[in-house]
Design a protein around this motif. Structure first.
Motif, short mmCIF file in Angstrom:
data_model
loop_
_atom_site.label_atom_id
_atom_site.label_comp_id
_atom_site.label_asym_id
_atom_site.label_seq_id
_atom_site.Cartn_x
_atom_site.Cartn_y
_atom_site.Cartn_z
N SER A 14 0.81 -1.21 0.00
CA SER A 14 0.00 0.00 0.00
C SER A 14 0.85 1.27 0.00
N THR A 15 2.05 1.20 0.52
CA THR A 15 2.86 2.42 0.50
C THR A 15 3.27 2.75 -0.92
N ALA A 16 3.20 1.78 -1.81
CA ALA A 16 3.60 2.02 -3.19
C ALA A 16 2.44 2.57 -4.01
N LEU A 17 1.32 2.85 -3.36
CA LEU A 17 0.17 3.31 -4.12
C LEU A 17 0.39 4.71 -4.69
N PHE A 346 10.69 -3.28 1.35
CA PHE A 346 10.31 -2.85 0.00
C PHE A 346 10.92 -3.76 -1.06
N ASN A 347 12.14 -4.21 -0.81
CA ASN A 347 12.83 -5.06 -1.78
C ASN A 347 11.98 -6.30 -2.10
N PHE A 348 11.38 -6.90 -1.10
CA PHE A 348 10.56 -8.08 -1.38
C PHE A 348 9.13 -7.73 -1.79
N PHE A 349 8.44 -6.98 -0.92
CA PHE A 349 7.02 -6.74 -1.21
C PHE A 349 6.81 -5.75 -2.35
N GLY A 350 7.69 -4.77 -2.49
CA GLY A 350 7.57 -3.80 -3.58
C GLY A 350 8.17 -4.32 -4.87
N ARG A 351 9.43 -4.76 -4.82
CA ARG A 351 10.10 -5.17 -6.06
C ARG A 351 9.63 -6.54 -6.54
N THR A 352 9.75 -7.56 -5.67
CA THR A 352 9.47 -8.92 -6.13
C THR A 352 7.99 -9.13 -6.41
N LEU A 353 7.12 -8.67 -5.51
CA LEU A 353 5.70 -8.98 -5.68
C LEU A 353 4.94 -7.97 -6.52
N ALA A 354 5.50 -6.76 -6.71
CA ALA A 354 4.77 -5.77 -7.51
C ALA A 354 5.59 -5.20 -8.66
N GLY A 355 6.88 -5.54 -8.72
CA GLY A 355 7.69 -5.04 -9.84
C GLY A 355 8.06 -3.58 -9.70
N THR A 356 7.73 -2.96 -8.56
CA THR A 356 8.04 -1.55 -8.36
C THR A 356 9.55 -1.38 -8.21
#
Ligand SMILES: [Zn+2]
Length: 696
Positions: A14-17, A346-356
């Motif tokens: 959600s922080t990447a929204l 962020f590395n896991f939840f942002g990058r790996t799971l969302a591609g951010t």
């Protein structure tokens, strides 16, 4: 039962929204709002071949996904606008001044504590140490009730508008909800949880991509445990334990599609019966430690999950349990800790799971946190500044027009008996619409906020929210309560309150535009209103009566006709998403797809009635040269213009009930003869479905 929202925001992400520039402005310049414009339409394309591309290709090309986003669309531009508005009010409130109201002081000090990154970095893991020490002191598994009670009271509770696969309680979740059989009384709910990956399939699927994600997950857990102070070798071993234990919970958990049927969740139990499910976990001690009032009954959503919890307690050592709890504690608050935790999270939840690709700027994350933790305090300032009362008046008129259209639609249905129709009309008459913000604001005066203690603020706000929910056990249900904060760009239907809810945050362009034509507004916010109304009549909602009770008001023949129509939708939306390597599951998204299709249908009927009352027709040209009907469809598509990164598309398809944007446009249009009429499409063209589905 969760709310039926317009879209799902992935909780862990959600922080990447919200996104964009990485500078730290003292106040945000308000970004441009996206308004529907005919200039965005790509007239070089054929609307009858791929309407989504026709309406959106230009916009998508001109608006690439920013590096700190997993997806980007006109929707997100509004979210960006709202968070800039929230940011401005927070910056103002954060300036120490004797003129601040108590509410301003609270949200301002919270924001200041979050922005004080130096202090947060200096403190490192220290603010969480008391909880970690409590876990370290645990000498026997019999102490689990007190340890879990403590964790449950300081970890941010899930927002109930998120789909349940994202529920991230430690081991299990506890919250309040109206009874399924009698919605007038609120009960305690015990739910499956305890898995940090966003769904049980992430633990159980065997394809190469799933294995790759699990490998990365184990490494992520190990790194987080190391950051929290474990030696490297122990952290590596513990990360394997965490995956093994969470996998056991995933195996015991109920499947996400089975959870869509409220009957499967309606397992009323006494405390003694729950105790019999999990003999190794003393519930009396857990409830005593949480100081929760007793509930007349307890709804245990998935008894098999709690049997699995019993097995997990028996089969794993105290050392293993400590490792799992340590990870759960660190993971749950990672984004509120120092920079190394934030970045690894962020590395896991942002990058790996969302591609951010990159973390959003801190001021934006802090604004989102303030909205999450003190939402109705932050919302007061937002509403006062950014929600004109006349917007509410025009919304009420549209809601009325669209409800009238559904009433007419029900009356005209050839597949329902008079008895079922009567009950459907009664349910619609009882549905309450809530627009903008609550009549009565939540009182946060008992939440202590310190300017120099960010994690403490998060934990005290979380404890307040948990206790607020627990205090509802056994109490009369409060239909006036809101499940989303005012600046939220979303909307929801609550089947147990029988309400439709539109936060002020969505009542802005591209959804609602006071300057735009009726056709543009009915196509955008009107379709959202229709979507939420129809949720009361989708495959889940139709099982609840006007009082919010799980009660079958359908004759057997009418229910069979419904199921046949529902199957058409389910088949149509089960389709490959090639770039994400997954298939959409039409059974999972049936409710949302039905709401999309029916919502556009009744919004169009509402527009037609409105135009008629003005002496106009759908086929007449509007100021921009398109017909009113064409504008309606183009404005609908415009709301969904946008793109996902493949990683996010995969996560979304696997875990949430909403179809991807292009299907939300093309499948709905392809099912509507009015669309073919508007653009002169011929039978056999892709946008004219030979087997057009229609429920509502
Ligand atoms: Zn929905």
């Amino acid at each position: 039962m969760r709310f039926c929202a317009l879209l799902t925001v992935l909780l862990a992400l959600s922080t990447a929204l919200f996104a964009q520039s990485a500078t730290t402005p003292s106040s945000s310049a308000m970004p441009e709002l996206e308004r529907f414009s005919i200039e965005q339409v790509d007239k070089s394309l054929d609307p009858c071949v791929d309407f989504f591309q026709y309406a959106c290709r230009k916009w998508i090309k001109a608006n690439p996904i920013p590096p700190d986003q997993g997806s980007w669309g006109t929707f997100d531009s509004l979210a960006l606008w709202n968070i800039a508005a929230v940011h401005n009010t927070l910056e103002e409130a954060a300036q120490p001044s004797p003129n601040r109201t108590p509410v301003e002081q609270k949200v301002g000090d919270y924001y200041a504590s979050c922005m004080n990154e130096d202090a947060i970095n200096k403190a490192g893991i220290a603010p969480l140490q008391p909880e970690l020490d409590r876990i370290a002191r645990m000498k026997a598994k019999s102490q689990l009730p007190e340890v879990l009670a403590s964790l449950h009271q300081i970890i941010r509770p899930a927002n109930l508008s998120y789909i349940d696969a994202y529920y991230q309680g430690v081991v299990f979740g506890i919250y309040s909800q109206p009874g399924l059989d009698d919605a007038s009384i609120t009960l305690a709910i015990l739910d499956q949880a305890g898995m940090a990956l966003p769904g049980r399939e992430f633990y159980l699927n065997d394809d190469a991509k799933s294995k790759e994600i699990r490998d990365k997950y184990v490494k992520h857990v190990a790194r987080m445990l190391e950051l929290s102070g474990e030696p490297q070798a122990q952290a590596a071993a513990d990360s394997q334990t965490v995956l093994a234990m969470e996998t056991e919970l995933a195996k015991a958990a109920m499947d996400i599609v089975a959870r869509r049927d409220p009957k499967n969740l309606n397992n009323k139990m006494s405390l003694q019966q729950i105790q019999a499910l999990t003999p190794s976990f003393e519930w009396k001690r857990y409830f005593a430690a949480t100081r929760a009032p007793s509930s007349p009954q307890y709804l245990v959503t998935a008894p098999s999950f709690f049997r699995g919890m019993e097995t997990l307690i028996q089969s794993h050592s105290i050392e293993q349990w400590r490792a799992y709890l340590r990870w759960s504690a660190v993971n749950s608050v990672a984004s509120s800790l120092s920079q190394p935790f934030v970045e690894e999270d962020f590395n896991f939840f942002g990058r790996t799971l969302a591609g951010t690709q990159q973390l959003p700027p801190r001021w934006r994350r802090c604004s989102v946190d303030a909205d999450t933790d003190l939402g109705e305090a932050v919302g007061q300032a937002y509403v006062a500044k950014y929600f004109p009362p006349e917007n509410k008046e025009r919304m009420l008129q549209m809601v009325k027009a669209i409800k009238t259209a559904l009433d007419q639609d029900i009356a005209a249905a050839t597949w329902m008996s008079d008895a079922t129709k009567q009950a459907a009309h009664a349910k619609l008459a009882a549905q309450v619409d809530k627009i903008g913000y609550p009549d009565r604001w939540r009182d946060y005066s008992s939440v202590e906020i310190r300017r120099d203690d960010f994690l403490g603020n998060v934990q005290r706000a979380s404890a307040f929210e948990i206790r607020r929910r627990m205090a509802q056990f056994g109490q009369p249900t409060d239909r006036t309560e809101w499940g989303m904060t005012p600046p939220t760009v979303n909307a929801y239907e609550d089947p147990q309150h029988n309400t439709i809810n539109f936060p002020a945050g969505i009542l802005q362009p591209p959804f609602f535009d006071a300057r735009a034509s009726d056709a543009a507004n009915f196509g955008a916010i009107g379709a959202v209103i229709g979507h939420e109304i129809i949720h009361g009549y989708d495959d889940q909602g139709r099982k609840f009566d006007g009082g919010g009770n799980l009660k079958d008001w359908w004759t057997a023949a009418d229910a069979a006709s419904y199921d046949q129509r529902d199957q058409c939708i389910t088949d149509e939306y089960t389709q490959d998403v090639p770039e994400a390597g997954v298939k959409q599951n039409g059974k999972l998204s049936a409710g949302e797809d039905t709401a999309d299709n029916g919502g556009v249908h009744i919004a169009l009927a509402g527009l037609q009635n409105t135009l008629k009352s003005q002496g106009k027709s759908l086929d007449q040209p509007a100021a921009n040269g398109e017909t009113e009907l064409q504008n309606f469809f183009l404005s609908y598509a415009n709301v969904w213009c946008g793109d996902n990164r493949p990683e996010l598309a995969r996560t979304a398809v696997m875990t949430q009930g909403h179809s991807l944007n292009r299907y939300r446009v093309n499948n709905v249009m392809g099912n509507m003869p009015e669309f073919g009429h508007a653009f002169g499409c011929r039978a056999g063209q892709p946008m004219v479905h030979a087997n057009a589905c229609r429920v509502w």
